[in-house]
Design an enzyme around this catalytic site. Structure first.
Site, PDB file in Angstrom:
ATOM      1  N   MET A 188     -11.756   4.906  -0.801  1.00 20.55           N
ATOM      2  CA  MET A 188     -12.388   5.174   0.499  1.00 20.55           C
ATOM      3  C   MET A 188     -13.008   6.557   0.400  1.00 20.55           C
ATOM      4  O   MET A 188     -12.546   7.535   0.995  1.00 20.55           O
ATOM      5  CB  MET A 188     -11.336   5.089   1.614  1.00 20.55           C
TER       6      MET A 188
ATOM      7  N   SER B  61       0.851  -1.200   0.000  1.00 21.30           N
ATOM      8  CA  SER B  61       0.000   0.000   0.000  1.00 21.30           C
ATOM      9  C   SER B  61       0.880   1.241   0.000  1.00 21.30           C
ATOM     10  O   SER B  61       1.703   1.434   0.900  1.00 21.30           O
ATOM     11  CB  SER B  61      -0.891   0.026   1.242  1.00 21.30           C
TER      12      SER B  61
ATOM     13  N   MET C 116      -8.497   8.509  -0.641  1.00 27.91           N
ATOM     14  CA  MET C 116      -9.328   8.928   0.507  1.00 27.91           C
ATOM     15  C   MET C 116      -9.787  10.365   0.293  1.00 27.91           C
ATOM     16  O   MET C 116      -9.004  11.200  -0.166  1.00 27.91           O
ATOM     17  CB  MET C 116      -8.505   8.866   1.797  1.00 27.91           C
TER      18      MET C 116
ATOM     19  N   GLY D 190      -8.527   4.409   6.910  1.00 25.71           N
ATOM     20  CA  GLY D 190      -8.153   5.812   7.089  1.00 25.71           C
ATOM     21  C   GLY D 190      -6.657   6.025   7.253  1.00 25.71           C
ATOM     22  O   GLY D 190      -6.116   6.989   6.743  1.00 25.71           O
ATOM     23  N   PHE D 191      -6.022   5.114   7.971  1.00 30.50           N
ATOM     24  CA  PHE D 191      -4.605   5.335   8.288  1.00 30.50           C
ATOM     25  C   PHE D 191      -3.818   4.028   8.213  1.00 30.50           C
ATOM     26  O   PHE D 191      -4.345   2.960   8.544  1.00 30.50           O
ATOM     27  CB  PHE D 191      -4.464   5.938   9.686  1.00 30.50           C
TER      28      PHE D 191
ATOM     29  N   ASP E  81      -6.783  -6.154   4.141  1.00 23.74           N
ATOM     30  CA  ASP E  81      -6.047  -4.880   4.164  1.00 23.74           C
ATOM     31  C   ASP E  81      -6.062  -4.310   5.577  1.00 23.74           C
ATOM     32  O   ASP E  81      -7.140  -4.039   6.129  1.00 23.74           O
ATOM     33  CB  ASP E  81      -6.732  -3.920   3.177  1.00 23.74           C
ATOM     34  N   GLY E  82      -4.865  -4.117   6.143  1.00 21.98           N
ATOM     35  CA  GLY E  82      -4.735  -3.477   7.449  1.00 21.98           C
ATOM     36  C   GLY E  82      -3.967  -4.327   8.441  1.00 21.98           C
ATOM     37  O   GLY E  82      -4.404  -5.416   8.788  1.00 21.98           O
ATOM     38  N   GLY E  83      -2.796  -3.832   8.852  1.00 19.17           N
ATOM     39  CA  GLY E  83      -2.021  -4.527   9.882  1.00 19.17           C
ATOM     40  C   GLY E  83      -1.423  -5.851   9.435  1.00 19.17           C
ATOM     41  O   GLY E  83      -1.157  -6.719  10.267  1.00 19.17           O
TER      42      GLY E  83
ATOM     43  N   HIS F 258      -8.122   1.392  -4.199  1.00 17.34           N
ATOM     44  CA  HIS F 258      -9.039   1.211  -3.073  1.00 17.34           C
ATOM     45  C   HIS F 258      -9.682   2.562  -2.789  1.00 17.34           C
ATOM     46  O   HIS F 258      -9.036   3.444  -2.226  1.00 17.34           O
ATOM     47  CB  HIS F 258      -8.234   0.685  -1.871  1.00 17.34           C
TER      48      HIS F 258
ATOM     49  N   HIS G 277      -1.169  -1.240  -4.275  1.00 20.78           N
ATOM     50  CA  HIS G 277      -2.460  -0.882  -3.684  1.00 20.78           C
ATOM     51  C   HIS G 277      -2.492   0.635  -3.484  1.00 20.78           C
ATOM     52  O   HIS G 277      -1.661   1.191  -2.757  1.00 20.78           O
ATOM     53  CB  HIS G 277      -2.621  -1.627  -2.364  1.00 20.78           C
TER      54      HIS G 277
ATOM     55  N   MET H 162     -11.618  -5.366   5.352  1.00 19.06           N
ATOM     56  CA  MET H 162     -10.747  -4.454   6.098  1.00 19.06           C
ATOM     57  C   MET H 162     -10.471  -5.036   7.485  1.00 19.06           C
ATOM     58  O   MET H 162     -11.405  -5.371   8.221  1.00 19.06           O
ATOM     59  CB  MET H 162     -11.405  -3.078   6.245  1.00 19.06           C
TER      60      MET H 162
HETATM   61  C1  DX5 Z   1      -6.039   1.834   5.500  1.00 17.67           C
HETATM   62  C2  DX5 Z   1      -5.622   1.530   4.080  1.00 17.67           C
HETATM   63  C3  DX5 Z   1      -4.564   0.521   4.006  1.00 17.67           C
HETATM   64  C4  DX5 Z   1      -3.296   0.908   4.730  1.00 17.67           C
HETATM   65  C5  DX5 Z   1      -2.657  -0.336   5.215  1.00 17.67           C
HETATM   66  O1  DX5 Z   1      -7.172   2.588   5.514  1.00 17.67           O
HETATM   67  O2  DX5 Z   1      -6.720   1.053   3.334  1.00 17.67           O
HETATM   68  O3  DX5 Z   1      -4.295   0.139   2.667  1.00 17.67           O
HETATM   69  O4  DX5 Z   1      -2.390   1.617   3.967  1.00 17.67           O
HETATM   70  O5  DX5 Z   1      -1.519   0.004   5.934  1.00 17.67           O
HETATM   71  P1  DX5 Z   1      -0.858  -1.002   6.970  1.00 17.67           P
HETATM   72  O6  DX5 Z   1      -0.423  -2.224   6.206  1.00 17.67           O
HETATM   73  O7  DX5 Z   1       0.261  -0.218   7.535  1.00 17.67           O
HETATM   74  O8  DX5 Z   1      -1.916  -1.357   7.996  1.00 17.67           O
HETATM   75 ZN    ZN Z   2      -6.322   0.110   1.395  1.00 14.53          ZN
END
Ligand code: DX5
Ligand code: ZN
Length: 222
Positions: A66, A8, A35, A140-141, A173-175, A64, A31, A135
């Site tokens: 958002m 990402s 946003m 968001g972050f 996606d995420g963590g 993606h 990715h 997700m």
């Molecule tokens: C979060 C994004 C993700 C984000 C994942 O809202 O959609 O794509 O960048 O970042 P990591 O892998 O650091 O959780």
């Molecule tokens: Zn994403």
């Protein structure tokens, strides 16, 4: 089963995308987190930047969205020629029609759900999409911790996809890091977004291959 790793770019250097793209050349795709500061409390970039990104890489762009009003915007990203366009179930008015428009423009269509959206809500939509994105953080972050509640949802969607005989990709996606990717892969995910874990690595291509190896060696838990 072969597994896909998509870094990402939310964790990349926003004024050095070209340089950073060159450091993830072994990825299966990039990715791209769009946003709007409304659907999520953060703002990145829009269609102009995504069109420019297409000129500086041969890797497939996995967009993606958002954003609010994906019914209007998703087809515009597809018409720009990106590989895939994923929008949020929570934001869309007509999911099936929007998926059709994405596909008729030549892109793959994706449907994403936030952590509080349940699988039964989208069960009837799955067959209209090329990929489903679960997700595993509140969108968001980057840099947030993986939410284990995503695992049950991944398993449930995997069962749905397999029972319908579909070849829909199942993305998370995420963590995602070297540990959480094993859990998500065991639960049935096949496509993994990884932001901070890839971009904080000294050798990003090496991290991508380690992530892919961890995902591919995970034993299915179904
Ligand atoms: C979060 C994004 C993700 C984000 C994942 O809202 O959609 O794509 O960048 O970042 P990591 O892998 O650091 O959780
Ligand atoms: Zn994403």
């Amino acid at each position: 089963m072969s597994k896909r790793i998509q870094p990402s770019i939310l964790s990349a250097d926003f004024v050095n995308f070209e340089r950073d793209f060159a450091t993830i050349s072994s990825a299966d795709g990039i990715h791209v987190d769009v946003m709007d500061g409304h659907f999520v409390p953060n703002l990145t970039f829009g269609i102009g930047m995504v069109k420019r990104m297409q000129q500086i890489t041969t890797l497939p762009l996995d967009v993606h969205l958002m954003i609010e009003n994906p019914d209007h915007w998703a087809p515009i990203y597809a018409q720009a020629g990106v590989f895939s366009v994923t929008f949020h179930y929570e934001a869309v008015s007509n999911a099936i029609e929007t998926a059709k428009e994405i596909k008729s423009a030549g892109s793959r269509a994706g449907l994403s759900i936030k952590p509080n959206t349940s699988v039964p809500e989208i069960a009837d939509f799955v067959e209209h999409f090329d990929q489903i994105l679960v997700m595993s953080v509140e969108p968001g972050f980057g840099g947030q911790s993986f939410m284990p509640l995503a695992l049950e949802k991944i398993s449930a969607i995997r069962r749905l996809i397999d029972s319908k005989g579909l070849d829909t990709w199942l993305q998370v996606d995420g963590g995602i890091d070297l540990e959480t990717i094993k859990l998500a892969s065991s639960s049935g995910a096949d496509t993994f977004v990884a932001g901070s874990s890839v971009f904080s690595a000294t050798d990003r291509n090496e991290m991508i291959s380690q992530l892919r190896e961890a995902a591919e060696s995970a034993v299915p838990s179904l």
